[in-house]
Design an enzyme around this catalytic site. Structure first.
Site, PDB file in Angstrom:
ATOM      1  CD  GLU A   6      -2.842  -1.243   2.334  1.00 23.28           C
ATOM      2  OE1 GLU A   6      -3.898  -0.614   2.403  1.00 23.28           O
ATOM      3  OE2 GLU A   6      -2.427  -1.960   3.260  1.00 23.28           O
ATOM      4  CB  SER A  49      -5.748  -1.939  -0.447  1.00 24.81           C
ATOM      5  OG  SER A  49      -5.425  -0.737   0.203  1.00 24.81           O
ATOM      6  CE1 TYR A  63      -7.200   3.490  -1.370  1.00 28.93           C
ATOM      7  CE2 TYR A  63      -6.614   1.338  -2.264  1.00 28.93           C
ATOM      8  CZ  TYR A  63      -6.809   2.175  -1.183  1.00 28.93           C
ATOM      9  OH  TYR A  63      -6.635   1.690   0.082  1.00 28.93           O
ATOM     10  NE  ARG A 106     -12.795   2.754   6.766  1.00 30.61           N
ATOM     11  CZ  ARG A 106     -12.022   2.308   5.786  1.00 30.61           C
ATOM     12  NH1 ARG A 106     -11.048   3.036   5.308  1.00 30.61           N
ATOM     13  NH2 ARG A 106     -12.246   1.128   5.273  1.00 30.61           N
ATOM     14  CG  ASP A 115     -14.038  -1.398   6.597  1.00 31.35           C
ATOM     15  OD1 ASP A 115     -14.242  -0.203   6.896  1.00 31.35           O
ATOM     16  OD2 ASP A 115     -13.076  -1.772   5.893  1.00 31.35           O
ATOM     17  CG  ASN A 139      -9.197  -0.546   7.776  1.00 33.86           C
ATOM     18  OD1 ASN A 139      -8.529  -1.314   7.115  1.00 33.86           O
ATOM     19  ND2 ASN A 139     -10.524  -0.507   7.685  1.00 33.86           N
ATOM     20  N   GLY A 159      -6.922   5.178   5.162  1.00 37.46           N
ATOM     21  CA  GLY A 159      -6.521   6.173   4.166  1.00 37.46           C
ATOM     22  C   GLY A 159      -6.858   7.589   4.621  1.00 37.46           C
TER      23      GLY A 159
END
Ligand SMILES: Nc1ncnc2c1ncn2[C@@H]1O[C@H](COP(=O)(O)OP(=O)(O)O)[C@@H](O)[C@H]1O
Ligand SMILES: [Mg+2]
Length: 322
Positions: A32, A160, A226, A265, A267, A282, A286
């Protein structure tokens, strides 16, 4: 030199000078890297704009120990993936006596590992899907019997969506397993959930408004994350106040269970009946200005610059002891 940790020491900083000399760690050597360069440069620009004495530092170019000789006071971690988000860097910074942002060694290490995150979540009653660890191709037959189709095969510690495949037919499973096993030995499968996808950002102990993610792709994969411009994000996400509160509680409980903190975060996927299942967390998500945490912050009126500042404040939970 070591660090002492106390989340209660996080405080609101009003003068940029209080942060001292700040290294923004970006780039690195994980898969990443490119995303991290974007996140790190966006954070660096935000800090500079607010008058912080911030400097980029790419661990690909220099050893971590040179942070000490370069006389930095604290570190803003904008590295994604192994070697930045997985606790190893955090451990090095503990020994160098350099306060850093976000989760510590344990929360980072567990958060990087989707399997162990699921096991801990299950242990405290946070719903997450059933799963099966795949150690060799011999496990594959059992797997279809147990989990059914479709399913998704994942490497445990990548981010990712790297190495993940949706499996719809039995004959696709071996290829999916091999694609994940090529990256790392820890591979697992979980049943496919058909329903809405939501993510909840955490900042200084509170959950920010959830974001709903909708993609025309098969799932929210690397391209959708992305590069595609047809991924749709909604914040507020349209959930009822009760469902929103429930999701916030689950995100908070997951961070507590895993020992993650500061910011990050969680998910989730919701099934057709509206029941949320935790996918993963995470600990260094990002941070480009198109990223999800900044989007959720914006919904509360927190600008990107304010958000980056508040993430940097989390480093005050760590103080140097001789
Ligand atoms: N069980 C599942 N059912 C349906 N889609 C899934 C499932 N698990 C993951 N996905 C999709 O794959 C994406 C990436 O999965 P996730 O576990 O969040 O890993 P990461 O974001 O670290 O790559 C999710 O955002 C979601 O779109
Ligand atoms: Mg994810």
């Amino acid at each position: 030199m070591r660090l002492r940790h106390d989340p209660k020491l996080v405080r609101h900083v009003t003068d940029a000078k209080e942060f001292g000399r700040v290294a923004v760690l970006l780039g690195g050597t994980s898969s990443e890297r490119e995303i991290s360069l974007k996140s790190g440069n966006a954070c660096l620009a935000a800090l500079l704009k607010r008058g912080v004495d911030a400097h980029p530092f790419d661990p690909q170019d220099k050893p971590i120990a040179s942070l000490v000789t370069a006389r930095f006071d604290r570190v803003f971690i904008a590295l994604h993936g192994p070697g930045g988000e997985d606790g190893t860097l955090q451990g090095a910074l503990e020994f160098l006596g350099l306060p850093y942002t976000g989760s510590g060694v344990m929360g980072s290490a567990i958060g990087m590992d989707k399997l162990r995150t699921k096991r801990l979540a299950q242990a405290v009653g946070i719903p997450t899907t059933d799963y099966m660890v795949l150690r060799s191709p011999a496990d594959l037959d059992n797997c279809i019997e147990r989990l059914g189709l479709p399913m998704i095969v994942k490497p445990a510690t990548q981010g990712s969506s790297v190495g993940m495949t949706k499996v719809e037919k039995a004959e696709e499973l071996l290829g999916a397993y091999q694609a994940a096993a090529m990256l790392e030995p820890d591979v697992f499968a979980e049943p496919w959930i058909t329903g809405g996808e939501y993510t909840v950002a955490m900042l200084q102990g509170r959950a920010l408004p959830s974001i709903r993610i909708e993609t025309p792709a098969t799932f929210y994969d690397y391209q959708a994350k992305y590069f595609r411009n047809d991924t749709k994000y909604s914040c507020p996400s349209g959930l009822s106040p009760e469902a929103e509160k429930h999701l916030a509680n689950l995100a908070q409980a997951t961070f507590t269970a895993v020992g993650a903190e500061g910011w990050g975060r969680a998910d989730f996927m919701m099934d057709k009946a509206g029941k949320p299942y935790l996918l993963e967390i995470n600990t260094v998500p990002g941070m480009t200005d198109h990223s999800l945490v900044p989007m959720a912050a914006r919904a509360l009126g927190i600008s990107f610059e304010q958000l980056v500042w508040q993430v940097l404040e989390t480093s005050f939970s760590r103080t140097v002891i001789a």
